[in-house]
Design an enzyme around this catalytic site. Structure first.
Site, PDB file in Angstrom:
ATOM      1  N   GLY A   1      20.518  59.801 -25.188  1.00 51.05           N
ATOM      2  CA  GLY A   1      21.889  58.672 -25.967  1.00 51.05           C
ATOM      3  C   GLY A   1      21.358  57.117 -25.007  1.00 51.05           C
ATOM      4  O   GLY A   1      20.474  56.806 -24.053  1.00 51.05           O
TER       5      GLY A   1
ATOM      6  N   CYS B   1      15.353  62.963 -21.849  1.00 54.11           N
ATOM      7  CA  CYS B   1      16.023  61.259 -21.790  1.00 54.11           C
ATOM      8  C   CYS B   1      17.250  61.479 -20.673  1.00 54.11           C
ATOM      9  O   CYS B   1      17.375  62.135 -20.009  1.00 54.11           O
ATOM     10  CB  CYS B   1      16.320  60.702 -22.378  1.00 54.11           C
ATOM     11  SG  CYS B   1      16.022  58.974 -22.308  1.00 54.11           S
ATOM     12  N   TYR B   2      18.206  60.939 -21.966  1.00 54.26           N
ATOM     13  CA  TYR B   2      19.467  61.224 -20.961  1.00 54.26           C
ATOM     14  C   TYR B   2      20.186  62.545 -20.918  1.00 54.26           C
ATOM     15  O   TYR B   2      20.931  62.009 -19.536  1.00 54.26           O
ATOM     16  CB  TYR B   2      20.822  59.932 -22.050  1.00 54.26           C
ATOM     17  CG  TYR B   2      21.965  59.876 -21.661  1.00 54.26           C
ATOM     18  CD1 TYR B   2      22.539  59.165 -21.294  1.00 54.26           C
ATOM     19  CD2 TYR B   2      23.051  61.230 -21.851  1.00 54.26           C
ATOM     20  CE1 TYR B   2      23.807  59.036 -20.004  1.00 54.26           C
ATOM     21  CE2 TYR B   2      24.484  61.066 -21.279  1.00 54.26           C
ATOM     22  CZ  TYR B   2      24.654  60.305 -20.407  1.00 54.26           C
ATOM     23  OH  TYR B   2      26.205  60.324 -19.992  1.00 54.26           O
TER      24      TYR B   2
ATOM     25  N   HIS C   1       9.784  61.395 -24.634  1.00 55.80           N
ATOM     26  CA  HIS C   1      10.972  62.406 -25.589  1.00 55.80           C
ATOM     27  C   HIS C   1       9.577  62.682 -26.421  1.00 55.80           C
ATOM     28  O   HIS C   1       9.133  62.684 -26.888  1.00 55.80           O
ATOM     29  CB  HIS C   1      10.725  60.711 -26.501  1.00 55.80           C
ATOM     30  CG  HIS C   1      13.143  60.246 -26.710  1.00 55.80           C
ATOM     31  ND1 HIS C   1      14.262  60.951 -26.408  1.00 55.80           N
ATOM     32  CD2 HIS C   1      12.414  58.892 -25.370  1.00 55.80           C
ATOM     33  CE1 HIS C   1      14.722  59.705 -26.168  1.00 55.80           C
ATOM     34  NE2 HIS C   1      13.577  58.691 -25.608  1.00 55.80           N
TER      35      HIS C   1
ATOM     36  N   GLU D   1      10.509  64.742 -29.162  1.00 58.55           N
ATOM     37  CA  GLU D   1      10.315  64.722 -30.240  1.00 58.55           C
ATOM     38  C   GLU D   1       9.737  63.682 -31.774  1.00 58.55           C
ATOM     39  O   GLU D   1       9.701  63.501 -32.412  1.00 58.55           O
ATOM     40  CB  GLU D   1      11.653  64.888 -30.606  1.00 58.55           C
ATOM     41  CG  GLU D   1      12.702  63.483 -30.671  1.00 58.55           C
ATOM     42  CD  GLU D   1      13.189  62.592 -28.885  1.00 58.55           C
ATOM     43  OE1 GLU D   1      12.222  63.989 -28.116  1.00 58.55           O
ATOM     44  OE2 GLU D   1      14.240  61.910 -29.206  1.00 58.55           O
TER      45      GLU D   1
ATOM     46  N   SER E   1      21.813  65.980 -61.952  1.00 57.55           N
ATOM     47  CA  SER E   1      21.790  64.237 -61.975  1.00 57.55           C
ATOM     48  C   SER E   1      20.155  64.030 -62.392  1.00 57.55           C
ATOM     49  O   SER E   1      19.611  62.945 -62.643  1.00 57.55           O
ATOM     50  CB  SER E   1      22.571  63.678 -60.711  1.00 57.55           C
ATOM     51  OG  SER E   1      20.935  64.272 -59.743  1.00 57.55           O
ATOM     52  N   GLY E   2      18.706  64.960 -62.045  1.00 57.53           N
ATOM     53  CA  GLY E   2      17.878  64.785 -62.127  1.00 57.53           C
ATOM     54  C   GLY E   2      16.983  64.380 -61.200  1.00 57.53           C
ATOM     55  O   GLY E   2      15.886  64.737 -60.222  1.00 57.53           O
ATOM     56  N   GLY E   3      18.280  64.246 -59.812  1.00 63.17           N
ATOM     57  CA  GLY E   3      17.321  64.215 -58.316  1.00 63.17           C
ATOM     58  C   GLY E   3      17.060  65.851 -57.542  1.00 63.17           C
ATOM     59  O   GLY E   3      17.632  66.705 -58.306  1.00 63.17           O
ATOM     60  N   VAL E   4      16.479  65.755 -56.586  1.00 56.71           N
ATOM     61  CA  VAL E   4      16.253  66.393 -56.001  1.00 56.71           C
ATOM     62  C   VAL E   4      17.413  67.656 -55.329  1.00 56.71           C
ATOM     63  O   VAL E   4      16.736  68.802 -55.774  1.00 56.71           O
ATOM     64  CB  VAL E   4      15.127  66.673 -54.763  1.00 56.71           C
ATOM     65  CG1 VAL E   4      15.114  64.854 -53.788  1.00 56.71           C
ATOM     66  CG2 VAL E   4      14.223  67.344 -54.512  1.00 56.71           C
ATOM     67  N   ASP E   5      18.393  66.838 -54.950  1.00 53.94           N
ATOM     68  CA  ASP E   5      19.224  67.855 -54.544  1.00 53.94           C
ATOM     69  C   ASP E   5      19.962  69.011 -55.144  1.00 53.94           C
ATOM     70  O   ASP E   5      20.120  70.313 -55.501  1.00 53.94           O
ATOM     71  CB  ASP E   5      20.499  67.117 -53.779  1.00 53.94           C
ATOM     72  CG  ASP E   5      19.285  65.745 -52.674  1.00 53.94           C
ATOM     73  OD1 ASP E   5      18.747  66.595 -51.941  1.00 53.94           O
ATOM     74  OD2 ASP E   5      20.248  65.261 -52.178  1.00 53.94           O
TER      75      ASP E   5
ATOM     76  N   ALA F   1      18.883  69.496 -58.377  1.00 58.83           N
ATOM     77  CA  ALA F   1      17.873  69.909 -58.697  1.00 58.83           C
ATOM     78  C   ALA F   1      17.706  71.551 -58.217  1.00 58.83           C
ATOM     79  O   ALA F   1      17.071  72.753 -58.349  1.00 58.83           O
ATOM     80  CB  ALA F   1      16.610  69.712 -58.824  1.00 58.83           C
TER      81      ALA F   1
ATOM     82  N   LYS G   1      16.208  67.169 -45.793  1.00 58.17           N
ATOM     83  CA  LYS G   1      15.978  66.795 -47.075  1.00 58.17           C
ATOM     84  C   LYS G   1      14.036  67.371 -46.923  1.00 58.17           C
ATOM     85  O   LYS G   1      14.357  67.622 -47.788  1.00 58.17           O
ATOM     86  CB  LYS G   1      15.843  65.049 -47.105  1.00 58.17           C
ATOM     87  CG  LYS G   1      15.384  64.248 -48.301  1.00 58.17           C
ATOM     88  CD  LYS G   1      16.950  64.488 -49.511  1.00 58.17           C
ATOM     89  CE  LYS G   1      15.880  63.530 -50.856  1.00 58.17           C
ATOM     90  NZ  LYS G   1      17.298  63.677 -51.294  1.00 58.17           N
TER      91      LYS G   1
END
Ligand code: XMP
Length: 524
Positions: free
Chosen positions: A67, A94-95, A183, A185, A237-241, A243, A380
């Site tokens: 944070g 970290c924090y 970190h 990550e 819509s043609g977008g990945v989500d 689809a 995503k």
């Protein structure tokens, strides 16, 4: 108007669950993704969560994120101390590590020497469960802190140190509470992922069941349970989500699903054909394809103001969508491609609305549907992997984000069929060259913009007076901020030559070198 209930189409109780407590840095989502990459389901929760709320979710473990604050300042975010008594393993980062130390009776002080960036970490003693057992004793890690833990709380052993952080990692093996000042990550930290896998498997005893196969199976079961024998509509819509959501729902309920694809005339070159080919022919999904470009161009005639344009496109979209789906009178359910970051965002922050992101392909708000949101728990990159697993072509799965209003917000001034045709050709060249250069997955978005000006040029011996095209290519993690991509000069040169030679009516190319902020990614 009825607000449809948001249902999940997904049951998290089937997985071991890790809670990632968000202390306000940008790292919480990254931590949650690293946990999932280790095949364990993770959820982000606000730091105000109470011990009772944690207990209700029966997590296998808790990770406290970093944070931006110091534990010493007034109003520094705290964790309900009763959470440490639940018997659930805790890892502070970290924090989060400093909070563990200060809340359990250790000492965190302003040593006056912070550490930022690459630092050498040395294990102490055995290195404990997270850092020892065969891992290198000295390794580079990524740090970003000012305060330092100087004395661990009772029961804790110090497991690593750096030049400026006497307690760079600590563990209480009895209570299974631990912390790392660095970190794990971020990719620059060596063996960072080992910290997570050891915490998840050795400390929390998780099962590695967050896999593409199990995600798909649980989503399929949840959709079947929700829908029964009902009929379902999905706007593509043609977008990945949308689809991937459609392909997933189709796997669950087959012919009970009808997709509606509104061709606004504002899509990229070849996109409409590709959607029809993929969904109707390859996936065998029932698809209503509405060719509505004339209606959109009529509505857009004379409009130049960006927000008015967006609104006109959004409203027209809803009208056409309603007409098309209205024919399926018995449909009770509507598929939405909502993703986990949307869920987190609507729950925890109120981002300033800079543009009215009318999500074309979204929900007409006066239609009465129950929502199916099979991607609600996914990031995503997970959506893309689910799409690949379901057999969608890479072209769709790896497609860059595309705004709902389409090329309408990339044509400055009035949108006309001629301008769309010009922009489609130029844009196709930009994207083709990016793909050929192998940069497609590295670049967040690369596209062409058609401004509302003309400039003088000379081609052959002729004076020209024609449109410029602006190339826009940005790198980004989440579209909230972006940097202009340092594309190689020879690539820019190839795009420039090809657009001028192959696209009539264009005589000049400019490259947009504005980051966001102060610019936005789109031009309108
Ligand atoms: P900006 O231009 O605001 O864009 O930096 C951030 C991201 O959002 C996309 N975008 C939109 N998406 N409807 C959408 O669905 C919109 O009206 C819209 N405007 C921008 C943009 O492509 C980028 O990925």
């Amino acid at each position: 108007m009825t607000t449809p209930p948001a249902t999940s189409g997904f049951d998290p109780d089937l997985f071991d669950r890790i809670l990632v407590v968000d202390f306000g840095a940008q790292y919480a989502q990254l931590i949650a993704r690293r946990v999932r990459e280790a095949h364990v389901y993770s959820e982000i929760v606000p730091h105000t969560i109470t011990a009772a709320e944690v207990a209700e979710r029966s997590p296998a473990g808790i990770i406290l994120s970093g944070g931006p604050k110091s534990v010493h300042v007034d109003g520094a975010p705290q964790l309900d101390p009763a959470i440490y008594d639940l018997g659930v393993p805790v890892l502070g980062i970290c924090y989060g590590a400093q909070l563990v130390a200060s809340q359990l009776g250790g000492e965190v002080s302003r040593t006056g020497r912070g550490e930022y960036g690459r630092t050498e970490l040395r294990t102490v003693g055995t290195g404990g469960v997270l850092l020892g057992d065969g891992l290198p004793e000295v390794r580079p890690v990524w740090m970003s802190h000012f305060d330092s833990i100087v004395t661990p709380p009772d029961g804790f052993v110090v497991t690593a140190t750096t030049d400026d952080a006497p307690v760079a990692a600590l563990e209480d093996p009895q209570r299974r509470i631990m912390g790392v000042q660095f970190h794990p990550e971020v990719v620059h930290t060596a063996n960072g992922q080992d910290v997570f896998t050891r915490f998840l498997y050795k400390v929390c005893g998780c099962r590695p069941n967050w896999t593409m196969t199990s995600i798909i199976e649980t989503a399929v079961d949840a959709v079947r349970a929700q829908v029964g024998t009902g009929r379902v509509i999905c706007g593509l819509s043609g977008g990945v989500d949308s689809a991937v959501a459609a392909a997933l729902v189709h796997k669950a309920i087959g012919s009970q699903l009808t997709c509606v694809f509104v061709d606004t005339g504002l899509l990229r070159k070849g996109e409409a054909e590709q959607v029809v080919e993929t969904f109707r022919r390859s996936q065998g999904i029932e698809l209503i394809h509405v060719q509505a470009s004339d209606r959109f161009f009529q509505k857009l005639a004379g409009i130049t103001e960006p927000e008015t344009k967006r609104k006109a496109i959004g409203e027209q979209f809803i009208r056409v969508f309603e007409e098309a789906s209205g024919g399926i009178t018995d449909a009770r359910f509507l598929v939405q491609g909502t993703l986990y970051p949307d869920v987190i965002e609507s729950g925890t922050s109120e981002a300033a609305r800079i543009k009215s992101h009318h999500n074309v392909g979204g929900l007409p708000d006066d239609m009465e549907f129950e929502l199916i949101e099979p991607l609600r728990a996914l990031f995503k990159d997970e959506v893309r992997r689910v799409g690949e697993e379901l057999g969608l072509p890479p072209d769709i799965v790896w497609r860059q984000p595309f705004p709902g209003p389409g090329l309408g917000v990339r044509i400055i001034g009035e949108v006309t069929p001629d301008k769309v045709a010009t922009l489609q050709e130029a844009d196709a060249i930009v994207r083709e060259e990016i793909r050929r250069a192998g940069l497609e997955r590295e670049i967040w978005q690369a596209f062409a913009v058609l401004p509302d000006i003309r400039t003088v040029g000379v081609m052959g011996d002729e004076r020209t007076y024609a449109y410029p095209i602006v190339i826009r290519a940005v790198t980004s993690e989440d579209a909230m901020t972006a940097d202009w991509a340092r594309l190689p000069y020879d690539l820019l040169e190839r795009m420039s030559n090809r657009i001028i030679n192959e696209v009539p009516g264009v005589n000049r190319i400019a490259y947009d070198i504005t980051s966001k902020p102060p610019g936005t990614i789109e031009w309108e």
